[in-house]
Design a protein around this motif. Structure first.
Motif, PDB file in Angstrom:
ATOM      1  N   GLU A  49       0.816  -1.227   0.000  1.00  0.00           N
ATOM      2  CA  GLU A  49       0.000   0.000   0.000  1.00  0.00           C
ATOM      3  C   GLU A  49       0.841   1.264   0.000  1.00  0.00           C
ATOM      4  O   GLU A  49       0.379   2.332   0.391  1.00  0.00           O
ATOM      5  N   GLU A  50       2.087   1.148  -0.421  1.00  0.00           N
ATOM      6  CA  GLU A  50       2.897   2.364  -0.600  1.00  0.00           C
ATOM      7  C   GLU A  50       2.446   3.098  -1.861  1.00  0.00           C
ATOM      8  O   GLU A  50       2.639   4.294  -1.999  1.00  0.00           O
ATOM      9  N   ALA A  51       1.894   2.330  -2.790  1.00  0.00           N
ATOM     10  CA  ALA A  51       1.395   2.922  -4.028  1.00  0.00           C
ATOM     11  C   ALA A  51      -0.037   2.467  -4.251  1.00  0.00           C
ATOM     12  O   ALA A  51      -0.445   1.420  -3.749  1.00  0.00           O
ATOM     13  N   VAL A  52      -0.764   3.269  -4.994  1.00  0.00           N
ATOM     14  CA  VAL A  52      -2.177   2.961  -5.258  1.00  0.00           C
ATOM     15  C   VAL A  52      -2.388   2.949  -6.757  1.00  0.00           C
ATOM     16  O   VAL A  52      -1.830   3.792  -7.482  1.00  0.00           O
ATOM     17  N   LEU A  53      -3.179   1.996  -7.219  1.00  0.00           N
ATOM     18  CA  LEU A  53      -3.478   1.935  -8.646  1.00  0.00           C
ATOM     19  C   LEU A  53      -4.499   3.023  -8.981  1.00  0.00           C
ATOM     20  O   LEU A  53      -5.573   3.070  -8.374  1.00  0.00           O
ATOM     21  N   PRO A  54      -4.177   3.902  -9.941  1.00  0.00           N
ATOM     22  CA  PRO A  54      -5.135   4.963 -10.274  1.00  0.00           C
ATOM     23  C   PRO A  54      -6.443   4.370 -10.820  1.00  0.00           C
ATOM     24  O   PRO A  54      -6.450   3.280 -11.378  1.00  0.00           O
ATOM     25  N   ASP A  55      -7.525   5.107 -10.659  1.00  0.00           N
ATOM     26  CA  ASP A  55      -8.812   4.642 -11.188  1.00  0.00           C
ATOM     27  C   ASP A  55      -8.890   4.901 -12.689  1.00  0.00           C
ATOM     28  O   ASP A  55      -8.240   5.787 -13.220  1.00  0.00           O
ATOM     29  N   ASP A  56      -9.729   4.127 -13.323  1.00  0.00           N
ATOM     30  CA  ASP A  56     -10.099   4.346 -14.727  1.00  0.00           C
ATOM     31  C   ASP A  56      -8.917   4.508 -15.675  1.00  0.00           C
ATOM     32  O   ASP A  56      -8.868   5.427 -16.498  1.00  0.00           O
ATOM     33  N   ILE A  57      -7.966   3.642 -15.542  1.00  0.00           N
ATOM     34  CA  ILE A  57      -6.841   3.713 -16.493  1.00  0.00           C
ATOM     35  C   ILE A  57      -7.242   3.015 -17.777  1.00  0.00           C
ATOM     36  O   ILE A  57      -8.148   2.181 -17.781  1.00  0.00           O
ATOM     37  N   ASP A  58      -6.566   3.370 -18.864  1.00  0.00           N
ATOM     38  CA  ASP A  58      -6.894   2.749 -20.156  1.00  0.00           C
ATOM     39  C   ASP A  58      -6.386   1.313 -20.217  1.00  0.00           C
ATOM     40  O   ASP A  58      -7.101   0.423 -20.644  1.00  0.00           O
ATOM     41  N   VAL A  59      -5.150   1.143 -19.824  1.00  0.00           N
ATOM     42  CA  VAL A  59      -4.569  -0.203 -19.861  1.00  0.00           C
ATOM     43  C   VAL A  59      -3.651  -0.395 -18.655  1.00  0.00           C
ATOM     44  O   VAL A  59      -2.860   0.491 -18.329  1.00  0.00           O
ATOM     45  N   LEU A  60      -3.780  -1.560 -18.057  1.00  0.00           N
ATOM     46  CA  LEU A  60      -2.800  -1.953 -17.040  1.00  0.00           C
ATOM     47  C   LEU A  60      -1.853  -2.942 -17.719  1.00  0.00           C
ATOM     48  O   LEU A  60      -2.286  -4.005 -18.168  1.00  0.00           O
ATOM     49  N   VAL A  61      -0.589  -2.578 -17.811  1.00  0.00           N
ATOM     50  CA  VAL A  61       0.389  -3.476 -18.435  1.00  0.00           C
ATOM     51  C   VAL A  61       1.111  -4.218 -17.317  1.00  0.00           C
ATOM     52  O   VAL A  61       1.794  -3.603 -16.491  1.00  0.00           O
ATOM     53  N   THR A  62       0.922  -5.506 -17.286  1.00  0.00           N
ATOM     54  CA  THR A  62       1.597  -6.294 -16.246  1.00  0.00           C
ATOM     55  C   THR A  62       2.904  -6.829 -16.817  1.00  0.00           C
ATOM     56  O   THR A  62       2.928  -7.432 -17.889  1.00  0.00           O
ATOM     57  N   ILE A  63       3.981  -6.587 -16.100  1.00  0.00           N
ATOM     58  CA  ILE A  63       5.300  -6.993 -16.585  1.00  0.00           C
ATOM     59  C   ILE A  63       5.822  -8.118 -15.695  1.00  0.00           C
ATOM     60  O   ILE A  63       6.142  -7.893 -14.526  1.00  0.00           O
ATOM     61  N   GLY A  64       5.837  -9.315 -16.245  1.00  0.00           N
ATOM     62  CA  GLY A  64       6.305 -10.471 -15.489  1.00  0.00           C
ATOM     63  C   GLY A  64       5.160 -11.315 -14.954  1.00  0.00           C
ATOM     64  O   GLY A  64       4.001 -10.890 -14.924  1.00  0.00           O
ATOM     65  N   THR A  65       5.516 -12.508 -14.514  1.00  0.00           N
ATOM     66  CA  THR A  65       4.514 -13.504 -14.090  1.00  0.00           C
ATOM     67  C   THR A  65       3.760 -13.069 -12.839  1.00  0.00           C
ATOM     68  O   THR A  65       2.527 -13.167 -12.774  1.00  0.00           O
ATOM     69  N   ARG A  66       4.480 -12.592 -11.848  1.00  0.00           N
ATOM     70  CA  ARG A  66       3.827 -12.233 -10.580  1.00  0.00           C
ATOM     71  C   ARG A  66       2.775 -11.162 -10.787  1.00  0.00           C
ATOM     72  O   ARG A  66       1.659 -11.242 -10.268  1.00  0.00           O
ATOM     73  N   ALA A  67       3.162 -10.149 -11.554  1.00  0.00           N
ATOM     74  CA  ALA A  67       2.238  -9.032 -11.764  1.00  0.00           C
ATOM     75  C   ALA A  67       1.014  -9.489 -12.543  1.00  0.00           C
ATOM     76  O   ALA A  67      -0.135  -9.123 -12.224  1.00  0.00           O
ATOM     77  N   THR A  68       1.236 -10.345 -13.548  1.00  0.00           N
ATOM     78  CA  THR A  68       0.112 -10.827 -14.354  1.00  0.00           C
ATOM     79  C   THR A  68      -0.827 -11.678 -13.500  1.00  0.00           C
ATOM     80  O   THR A  68      -2.045 -11.511 -13.536  1.00  0.00           O
ATOM     81  N   ARG A  69      -0.226 -12.559 -12.732  1.00  0.00           N
ATOM     82  CA  ARG A  69      -1.047 -13.438 -11.883  1.00  0.00           C
ATOM     83  C   ARG A  69      -1.891 -12.608 -10.911  1.00  0.00           C
ATOM     84  O   ARG A  69      -3.092 -12.823 -10.766  1.00  0.00           O
ATOM     85  N   TYR A  70      -1.266 -11.650 -10.276  1.00  0.00           N
ATOM     86  CA  TYR A  70      -1.982 -10.836  -9.289  1.00  0.00           C
ATOM     87  C   TYR A  70      -3.125 -10.049  -9.952  1.00  0.00           C
ATOM     88  O   TYR A  70      -4.256 -10.022  -9.467  1.00  0.00           O
TER      89      TYR A  70
END
Lengths: 332, 682
Positions: free
Chosen positions: A71-92
């Protein structure tokens, strides 16, 4: 003169980027990195460089999965694309449904297929991906170029894990080659199996697979290649350094660059119609040659640039899309 | 709009019968390192991540060096000294004194320690391998007690041999040349069902230095003026892989090695014969996360000296310069008569049994660890060395671990700890903390702090050597012990840089270090009531400080050129304790030590190479004062192809410049010339 034009272009691009939030109507792209490690940052760098060169006005931000989880960072709302880089990020991202528009990058095809082959079915949120694997067409063409007389290719795969054997066999057959493979089971004697394959092979392909990431097996493959004087095609520069004749791979920067281009293409089509989900092999790739092995095998294969150029010519003549597809999902 | 799950391209992956029984390959697998160093921490680490200074001597350097004996290769390591105690006894030391039997370095062959507890040193001629059996040598320059315990007090050398899988089916080598050198070695590799093996042999002979030109005097009937070598070794290496995840490595060997030890007092040498055998078994089981390794080895060394000192009366006359008749003996030693005395080790046996379990695994993405334990027994029996016939057993327990913490993209910390326990000094611990900062993928800064401990060697604790009559009555005490011993200790701080330039063609390794060594064992003179009124006694109390710098540069722009430059500067501050006049040991290690290897291939089948060595003036601890030494070795090699045989013929010249003294004033190293022929068939 061209230098001046180039400089002006760079300045304009920079201005465009600075003013992007004002010019772009959407909420932009967020890159979610599996970790802060260098390869993920290089993918990010490749994506950002592409957007910069294409003078894209799309705002781009990045955060790591760890910063999100803590929770040091927050995902902004209403983004156009979330690009996941790597397996962990994609899985999550897929498991937690943190965005309805996910583009995955820097993940292996088997890793991605595992994430999308779930009981819930294909995740709607996944809109596309650039995987790390090299298309079989590319690898087998390389084998043909380094050893034009070769008729038999050898490889080994782990029978207990997903593998790409059928794809490679099909492509090899199309190129007039026979692919001889050993499927290793838990109870297999790997050296006995590898020896049989090396005895029958003109070139050995190391297909990224759990069998080949067993460090012992990697070592034995290289040892046996010296003994049988069979060139090995590896999957990373480090494999070349360890003793493979040549490796074919896409660097994180190349994957990032490819991802950036495909993202722009996706975003430009998005407004027209929901596009097909395309999970694609990387368009850009590198070769790395071990000169010592070239010399010890008495081969003449040229340098990386020459080989790559010959590959480009032959690939564009024979393949519809050089980058190839892992799979494609379309509207019903 | 909702997308269907229909895939218009069939998945290109064959699904495993049991689905995803195994985790699929990830990007971490794809970008993992393949080439690794293991001697630093026991964890497999790429050179850029090792928390210690490492020198790797690879096959190319070995070939280009023109070395004819394994210790000569270690001159290519910054700060390492390789020397000839005699023509047949070799020594290697680093940042320590240079006695006849140097003992502060751990030396292992494929993970089997070859340190001999009976002699507190390594018998380099009894390793059981030829130079051509070596794939590469990993050298940790600096204390590595945190990973390998006491023996690695000032460094660790791991000799990795050529794997039976990659070696040619049959290879034969021969070396002939100066000092009557005749060497033959060979290896055959084969396969039985599910079992790969290699059988190798080595036979070495040479006549040593042209030393002791003056005739020896006195009785000494068995002493000789030649320091020749006669060495035969055999080795069987096997690899069995019963399943995908199991590997069993087996090594068995035996040999006989006859060397000559200098006796400067009598201007001659005495014979020593080593009969050795060893067994090493290592089972490795690969797990989903890391591996587990169980290993056992046993080293056996039988030492036999055939020294006959002669009649006591003649011996006493020779040593004192007076004429002592046989009739004087019963007067000096009531109840005894003049008799022929025997000397040196007779029927000495040194053994080591070592059982070790090691587990390596990743705790998470940032943390990796290796931990394990070992049980070791060192066993020694020798009437001459110990003064009795009993066998001494020293049991030792080791617990070790290393944690690698990749806490930020550019930062990596390593924490290592070795805890050892034995009956001599009880329990003691050797920790290390290290920090690596990766400036970029090709540039790394590192620093480490080590607090090393070393248990005294078995010999230095129990030695009690006395010349006696046949009935055991003592005549002369030679060397004894105080009955107590403490561990030696070392504090080390080092700061280093490792950089790669020109796409990896140029590698630069630089380090600064500071060491404090305390309570080291040494043998001091002590007054006793015997025939000469003195003996030497092992005790703690030798302290010294080292500080210095080491540099290693390797440049290989293409397949034709290879350059490797090594340099070490060291400043030593310390004294050899002595009741009368303490002696500075600052001169016992050369201040400057450098070597430069150059190799060039003018044509694909030809290679010209040379190595220049320079060592500043020094005083060899067990030898003599020597001036600065410059030595140049040259080599011309041509590849051969005869029918199915591939080979190489080499013309090698050692020391083509002036003669120099190698360790001792009797060891005059003149130019030497050799021809080496190698043939191999697949």
């Amino acid at each position: 003169m061209s230098v001046v034009i180039y400089s002006v272009q760079r300045v304009l691009a920079l201005l465009l980027l600075l003013c992007a939030p004002l010019l772009y109507a959407g909420n932009g792209i967020v890159l979610l990195l599996s970790s802060d490690a260098l390869p993920y940052r290089e993918v990010e760098q490749g994506i950002r460089a592409t957007l910069f060169e294409q003078q894209s006005a799309i705002p781009i931000a990045s955060l790591t999965l760890d910063s999100l989880l803590s929770e040091e960072a927050v995902l902004p709302d209403d983004i156009d694309v979330l690009v996941t880089i790597g397996t962990r990020a994609t899985r999550y991202a897929l498991q937690e449904n943190i965005s309805d528009t996910i583009y995955s990058s820097f993940i292996t095809a088997s890793g991605l297929l595992r994430e999308i082959t779930t009981e819930k079915g294909f995740p709607d949120a996944l809109k596309g991906a650039v995987v790390l694997d090299q298309p079989a067409e590319r690898v087998i063409l390389l084998a043909k170029l380094i050893s034009p007389q070769a008729t038999r290719l050898g490889t080994v795969v782990n029978a207990s894990a997903p593998n790409r054997l059928s794809e490679f066999k099909r492509v090899a057959q199309r190129r007039g080659l026979k692919l001889i493979a050993a499927s290793l089971f838990e109870e297999s004697n790997p050296i006995a199996d590898l020896k049989k394959i090396f005895a029958k092979s003109d070139v050995f392909l190391v297909i990224p697979d759990k069998a080949n990431f067993n460090s012992k097996i990697a070592k034995w493959i290289l040892f046996l290649s010296y003994r049988h004087r069979v060139p090995v095609i590896g999957y990373s520069k480090k494999y070349t350094d360890a003793g493979a004749l040549i490796s074919i791979f896409s660097s994180p920067l190349e994957v990032g660059r490819d991802t950036g281009e495909r993202l722009l293409s996706y975003l430009s089509l998005k407004s027209q119609k929901a596009p097909m989900v395309r999970l694609q092999y990387p368009r850009y790739f590198s070769l790395s040659i071990n000169d010592k092995v070239v010399e010890s095998l008495g081969l003449t294969i040229g340098n990386e640039a020459q080989l790559k150029e010959r590959m480009r010519q032959q690939l564009s003549a024979s393949v519809r899309d050089e980058s190839g597809l892992v799979l494609e999902v379309v509207e019903q | 709009m909702r997308l269907s799950q229909r895939m218009i391209y069939l998945p290109l992956f064959c699904w495993a019968p049991q689905g995803f029984a195994m985790e699929p390959v990830t990007e971490i697998d794809l970008y993992a390192d393949v080439d690794v160093i293991q001697t630093g921490t026991r964890l497999q680490q790429p050179l850029m991540q090792v928390p210690a200074s490492v020198t790797v001597i690879d096959r190319e350097m070995i070939a280009a060096s023109g070395a004819t004996q394994i210790p000569q290769l270690l001159r290519l390591v910054p700060g390492f000294l390789s020397y000839s105690v005699s023509g047949s006894q070799l020594g290697v030391s680093s940042r320590a004194l240079s006695p006849d039997f140097p003992g502060h370095l751990e030396v292992s062959v494929d993970g089997r320690s070859v340190y001999q507890p009976a002699l507190s040193t390594v018998i380099w001629t009894s390793l059981g391998i030829a130079i051509d059996d070596i794939d590469h040598i990993e050298v940790i320059r600096g204390s590595n007690t945190a990973a390998y315990g006491s023996n690695a007090f000032l460094g660790a050398i791991n000799i990795v041999t050529v794997d039976s899988l990659s070696a040619p089916q049959l290879s034969l080598r021969t070396l002939h040349g100066s000092i009557d050198t005749k060497e033959y070695s060979g290896r055959y590799t084969g396969t039985l069902e599910n079992f790969s093996y290699s059988v190798s042999f080595l036979s070495q002979r040479n006549s040593g230095f042209d030393a002791f030109s003056e005739p020896e005097t006195g009785p000494w009937p068995t002493h000789t003026r030649k320091d020749d070598l006669n060495n035969q070794q055999f080795r069987l290496q096997g690899l069995y892989t019963p399943t995908l995840n199991d590997e069993l490595d087996v090594t068995l060997g035996f040999g006989r090695d006859r060397i000559k030890l200098p006796e400067n007092d009598v201007r001659g040498y005495h014979n020593r014969q080593f009969d050795n055998h060893y067994q090493h078994v290592r089972w490795t089981h690969q797990l989903d996360n890391g591996d587990v390794q169980l290993s056992f080895y046993h080293n056996y060394l039988h030492i036999e000296d055939d020294t006959v000192l002669g009649l006591l009366s003649e011996l006493a006359s020779d040593l004192t310069g007076m004429n002592i008749p046989p009739a004087a003996i019963p007067i000096a030693f009531p109840g005894q008569v003049d008799e022929v005395l025997l000397g040196d080790i007779r029927d000495g046996v040194s053994q080591r049994y070592h059982l070790e379990l090691q587990r390596t695994f990743d705790i998470n993405q940032q943390l990796r660890t290796v931990w394990g334990g070992a049980y070791r027994v060192d066993r020694l029996s020798s009437q001459f060395l110990l003064g009795h016939d009993d066998t001494i057993d020293e049991e030792q327990y080791q617990l070790f671990g290393n944690l690698e913490w990749h806490f930020a993209p550019a930062w990596r910390a390593n924490f290592g700890l070795m805890v050892e326990r034995n009956a001599i000094v009880g329990s003691f611990a050797s920790p290390r903390a290290a920090l690596n900062y990766q400036l970029s993928p090709n540039h790394m800064l590192r620093t480490s702090i080590t607090a090393g401990k070393r248990t005294p060697s078995l010999l230095s604790v129990y030695q009690n050597t006395v010349i006696t009559f046949a009935d055991g009555t003592p005549i002369d005490q030679i060397i004894g012990n105080t009955g107590s011993a403490d561990e030696e200790s070392l504090n080390m701080l080092e700061v280093g840089y490792l950089g790669q330039f020109l796409q990896g063609d140029l590698t630069l390794d630089f380090k600064l270090f500071k060491e404090q060594l305390r309570d080291a064992r040494y043998d001091a003179e002590e007054a006793v009531a015997d025939i000469d009124g003195e003996r030497r006694v092992w005790r703690n109390g030798l302290d010294w400080n080292n500080k210095g710098a080491e540099l290693q540069v390797r440049y290989q722009p293409d397949e034709r050129w290879l350059m490797s430059w090594q340099y070490a500067y060291i400043d030593i501050d310390g004294e050899l304790p002595d009741d009368t006049s303490p002696e500075s040991i600052g001169t016992h290690i050369p201040k400057h030590n450098t070597s430069l290897l150059l190799a060039y291939r003018p044509l694909p089948a030809w290679q010209i190479s040379g190595v220049a060595y320079h060592t500043s003036e020094m005083e060899w601890t067990g030898g003599d004062d020597v001036d600065e030494i410059t030595r140049l070795d040259l080599r011309i090699a041509r590849d051969l192809q005869v029918a199915d045989w591939k080979g190489k013929i080499e013309f090698i010249a050692h020391n083509v410049t002036d003669d120099y003294l190698d360790y001792d004033e009797e060891n005059i190293f003149e130019p030497r010339f050799f021809i080496r022929l190698k043939l191999a068939m697949n």
